[in-house]
Design a protein around this motif. Structure first.
Motif, mmCIF file in Angstrom:
data_model
loop_
_atom_site.group_PDB
_atom_site.id
_atom_site.type_symbol
_atom_site.label_atom_id
_atom_site.label_comp_id
_atom_site.label_asym_id
_atom_site.label_seq_id
_atom_site.Cartn_x
_atom_site.Cartn_y
_atom_site.Cartn_z
ATOM 1 N N ASP A 4 37.842 49.165 35.756
ATOM 2 C CA ASP A 4 38.009 50.059 34.613
ATOM 3 C C ASP A 4 39.462 50.472 34.418
ATOM 4 O OD1 ASP A 4 37.372 53.322 35.925
ATOM 5 O OD2 ASP A 4 37.511 51.479 37.068
ATOM 6 N N LEU A 5 40.227 50.616 35.478
ATOM 7 C CA LEU A 5 41.649 50.940 35.341
ATOM 8 C C LEU A 5 42.457 49.753 34.827
ATOM 9 C CD1 LEU A 5 42.529 52.880 38.627
ATOM 10 C CD2 LEU A 5 42.406 53.798 36.319
ATOM 11 N N ARG A 6 42.079 48.575 35.193
ATOM 12 C CA ARG A 6 42.856 47.379 34.882
ATOM 13 C C ARG A 6 42.582 46.814 33.499
ATOM 14 N NH1 ARG A 6 41.571 43.537 39.665
ATOM 15 N NH2 ARG A 6 39.518 44.020 38.842
ATOM 16 N N ASP A 7 41.415 47.068 32.956
ATOM 17 C CA ASP A 7 41.025 46.433 31.695
ATOM 18 C C ASP A 7 42.050 46.562 30.568
ATOM 19 O OD1 ASP A 7 38.765 45.314 32.767
ATOM 20 O OD2 ASP A 7 37.391 46.808 31.950
ATOM 21 N N ALA A 34 49.138 43.616 33.709
ATOM 22 C CA ALA A 34 50.469 44.153 33.415
ATOM 23 C C ALA A 34 50.544 45.631 33.798
ATOM 24 C CB ALA A 34 50.808 43.947 31.946
ATOM 25 N N ALA A 35 50.233 45.910 35.069
ATOM 26 C CA ALA A 35 50.266 47.266 35.605
ATOM 27 C C ALA A 35 50.424 47.177 37.120
ATOM 28 C CB ALA A 35 48.979 48.015 35.255
ATOM 29 N N PRO A 116 53.461 49.836 33.826
ATOM 30 C CA PRO A 116 53.250 51.199 34.314
ATOM 31 C C PRO A 116 52.566 51.214 35.689
ATOM 32 C CG PRO A 116 51.523 50.626 32.782
ATOM 33 C CD PRO A 116 52.489 49.467 32.786
ATOM 34 N N LEU A 117 52.774 52.275 36.427
ATOM 35 C CA LEU A 117 52.063 52.525 37.683
ATOM 36 C C LEU A 117 50.710 53.123 37.324
ATOM 37 C CD1 LEU A 117 52.050 52.732 40.814
ATOM 38 C CD2 LEU A 117 52.979 55.037 40.520
ATOM 39 N N ILE A 118 49.598 52.485 37.787
ATOM 40 C CA ILE A 118 48.272 53.004 37.444
ATOM 41 C C ILE A 118 47.454 53.437 38.650
ATOM 42 C CG2 ILE A 118 48.153 51.791 35.240
ATOM 43 C CD1 ILE A 118 46.152 49.824 36.599
#
Length: 156
Positions: A4-7, A34-35, A116-118
């Motif tokens: 869910d964070l990467r989508d 791209a995170a 970005p840092l996620i």
């Protein structure tokens, strides 16, 4: 990083990277995230000198040329580096959920400077001199180890 964070950061395309001396060239041609995810576990601190940060790319998208050397850092992961200058290149799980992905060092790729840092794991193990700012997911050692493969015990 959970799906869910990467989508929102899933991409397809070409990225070119290289180690410090330029002897190793890496190309990502296909799916990548791209995170950035960061890790403060003791192994990552020792391997990178401070924090480990990486972005993911699918295994079939990654190719490398040059003196790539591999070190089995655990029974479930391997780390690679340039055989000439020693630059860390990637971490790759050999077992488990992420066994088909590369965790590539963003500093090798000029385009990754905008990612970005996620997420940040083992954030309770971060040295006092490292504070990663921003609104991103943070997990403690206990939270991470509850759900993921890990090395038992503190390796200090």
């Amino acid at each position: 990083m959970s799906a869910d964070l990467r989508d929102p950061y899933r991409r397809q395309g070409v990225l070119h990277g290289r180690c410090l001396c330029g002897d190793v060239r890496i190309t990502v041609d296909g799916d990548y995230i791209a995170a950035i995810g960061a890790c403060h576990c003791i192994m990552c601190q020792r391997n990178n000198g401070v924090v480990f940060a990486a972005f993911e790319a699918s295994a079939d998208a990654v190719s490398a040329t040059g003196p790539v050397r591999t070190y089995a850092s655990s029974e479930f992961a391997e780390r690679t580096f340039c055989g000439t200058c020693g630059s860390p290149l990637w971490l790759r799980d050999t077992k488990g959920t992420y066994a088909s992905a590369y965790e590539l060092m963003p500093g090798l790729f000029a385009d990754a400077a905008a990612f970005p840092l996620i997420s940040e794991i083992y954030h309770d193990r971060a040295p006092a001199y490292v504070t990663l700012a921003g609104d991103h997911r943070r997990m403690t050692r206990a939270d991470y180890e509850q759900k993921n493969l890990h090395i038992e015990g503190d390796m200090r």
